[in-house]
Design a protein around this motif. Structure first.
Motif, PDB file in Angstrom:
ATOM      1  N   PRO A   1      19.457  -8.347  16.392  1.00 58.75           N
ATOM      2  CA  PRO A   1      18.608  -9.474  16.005  1.00 58.75           C
ATOM      3  C   PRO A   1      19.395 -10.694  15.493  1.00 58.75           C
ATOM      4  O   PRO A   1      18.974 -11.827  15.656  1.00 58.75           O
ATOM      5  CB  PRO A   1      17.722  -8.909  14.889  1.00 58.75           C
ATOM      6  N   ASP A   2      20.573 -10.443  14.903  1.00 55.03           N
ATOM      7  CA  ASP A   2      21.370 -11.566  14.384  1.00 55.03           C
ATOM      8  C   ASP A   2      22.205 -12.252  15.477  1.00 55.03           C
ATOM      9  O   ASP A   2      22.945 -13.192  15.212  1.00 55.03           O
ATOM     10  CB  ASP A   2      22.275 -11.111  13.236  1.00 55.03           C
ATOM     11  N   GLY A   3      22.105 -11.766  16.727  1.00 55.02           N
ATOM     12  CA  GLY A   3      22.823 -12.386  17.836  1.00 55.02           C
ATOM     13  C   GLY A   3      24.131 -11.707  18.190  1.00 55.02           C
ATOM     14  O   GLY A   3      24.680 -11.944  19.264  1.00 55.02           O
ATOM     15  N   SER A   4      24.661 -10.888  17.294  1.00 52.30           N
ATOM     16  CA  SER A   4      25.906 -10.178  17.603  1.00 52.30           C
ATOM     17  C   SER A   4      25.599  -9.015  18.551  1.00 52.30           C
ATOM     18  O   SER A   4      24.446  -8.656  18.757  1.00 52.30           O
ATOM     19  CB  SER A   4      26.568  -9.670  16.328  1.00 52.30           C
ATOM     20  N   ARG A   5      26.626  -8.431  19.102  1.00 52.24           N
ATOM     21  CA  ARG A   5      26.442  -7.293  20.009  1.00 52.24           C
ATOM     22  C   ARG A   5      27.026  -6.035  19.381  1.00 52.24           C
ATOM     23  O   ARG A   5      28.067  -6.067  18.746  1.00 52.24           O
ATOM     24  CB  ARG A   5      27.147  -7.542  21.340  1.00 52.24           C
ATOM     25  N   GLY A   6      26.329  -4.943  19.619  1.00 52.59           N
ATOM     26  CA  GLY A   6      26.839  -3.646  19.182  1.00 52.59           C
ATOM     27  C   GLY A   6      27.869  -3.132  20.169  1.00 52.59           C
ATOM     28  O   GLY A   6      28.234  -3.822  21.124  1.00 52.59           O
ATOM     29  N   ASP A   7      28.352  -1.937  19.927  1.00 56.46           N
ATOM     30  CA  ASP A   7      29.328  -1.313  20.804  1.00 56.46           C
ATOM     31  C   ASP A   7      28.619  -0.430  21.821  1.00 56.46           C
ATOM     32  O   ASP A   7      27.549   0.120  21.542  1.00 56.46           O
ATOM     33  CB  ASP A   7      30.308  -0.453  20.005  1.00 56.46           C
ATOM     34  N   GLN A   8      29.208  -0.288  22.982  1.00 60.54           N
ATOM     35  CA  GLN A   8      28.700   0.644  23.985  1.00 60.54           C
ATOM     36  C   GLN A   8      29.638   1.837  24.007  1.00 60.54           C
ATOM     37  O   GLN A   8      30.858   1.673  24.010  1.00 60.54           O
ATOM     38  CB  GLN A   8      28.645   0.002  25.369  1.00 60.54           C
ATOM     39  N   LEU A   9      29.078   3.037  23.988  1.00 64.90           N
ATOM     40  CA  LEU A   9      29.882   4.253  24.091  1.00 64.90           C
ATOM     41  C   LEU A   9      29.766   4.790  25.508  1.00 64.90           C
ATOM     42  O   LEU A   9      28.677   4.827  26.082  1.00 64.90           O
ATOM     43  CB  LEU A   9      29.401   5.316  23.099  1.00 64.90           C
ATOM     44  N   VAL A  10      30.904   5.193  26.056  1.00 67.26           N
ATOM     45  CA  VAL A  10      30.961   5.743  27.402  1.00 67.26           C
ATOM     46  C   VAL A  10      31.460   7.173  27.287  1.00 67.26           C
ATOM     47  O   VAL A  10      32.534   7.411  26.731  1.00 67.26           O
ATOM     48  CB  VAL A  10      31.918   4.916  28.292  1.00 67.26           C
ATOM     49  N   ARG A  11      30.670   8.129  27.773  1.00 69.12           N
ATOM     50  CA  ARG A  11      31.072   9.540  27.728  1.00 69.12           C
ATOM     51  C   ARG A  11      31.749   9.893  29.040  1.00 69.12           C
ATOM     52  O   ARG A  11      31.219   9.645  30.123  1.00 69.12           O
ATOM     53  CB  ARG A  11      29.863  10.445  27.509  1.00 69.12           C
ATOM     54  N   VAL A  12      32.935  10.489  28.946  1.00 67.30           N
ATOM     55  CA  VAL A  12      33.702  10.883  30.120  1.00 67.30           C
ATOM     56  C   VAL A  12      33.251  12.263  30.571  1.00 67.30           C
ATOM     57  O   VAL A  12      33.121  13.183  29.761  1.00 67.30           O
ATOM     58  CB  VAL A  12      35.220  10.907  29.803  1.00 67.30           C
TER      59      VAL A  12
END
Length: 91
Positions: free
Chosen positions: A47-58
């Motif tokens: 909501p504040d405009g920043s982006r969270g992290d994306q987790l990628v599972r191998v």
């Protein structure tokens, strides 16, 4: 993210989809199936405009029919002999 046994063992670079389009991710040598790689700032917008992290599972995908090919079977048997003492089930 599916990778081959060779890619996981030797390391590789792969394209991974994100909410803003594909990015190249480095899979380090020796990565195990189930490992998670963090893509900082490539996740969902907050909501504040920043982006969270994306987790990628191998996920290591075993080659189908590998045991049917004599040369591939021999390579896998040789690898098994070389790594016998490094069982993932030993505690």
């Amino acid at each position: 993210m599916p990778v081959t046994f060779s890619e996981a063992g030797l390391g590789t670079k792969v394209q991974v989809p994100t909410v803003e389009g594909p990015v190249t991710v480095t899979v380090p040598p020796g990565t195990s199936s189930g490992s998670r790689l963090r893509l900082r700032g490539k996740g969902v917008k907050r909501p504040d405009g920043s982006r969270g992290d994306q987790l990628v599972r191998v996920e290591i995908v075993a080659p189908k029919g590998a045991a049917d090919d004599p040369e591939t079977r021999k390579l896998l048997e040789d690898l098994a002999k070389r790594t016998e003492h490094k069982s993932p089930r030993s505690f």
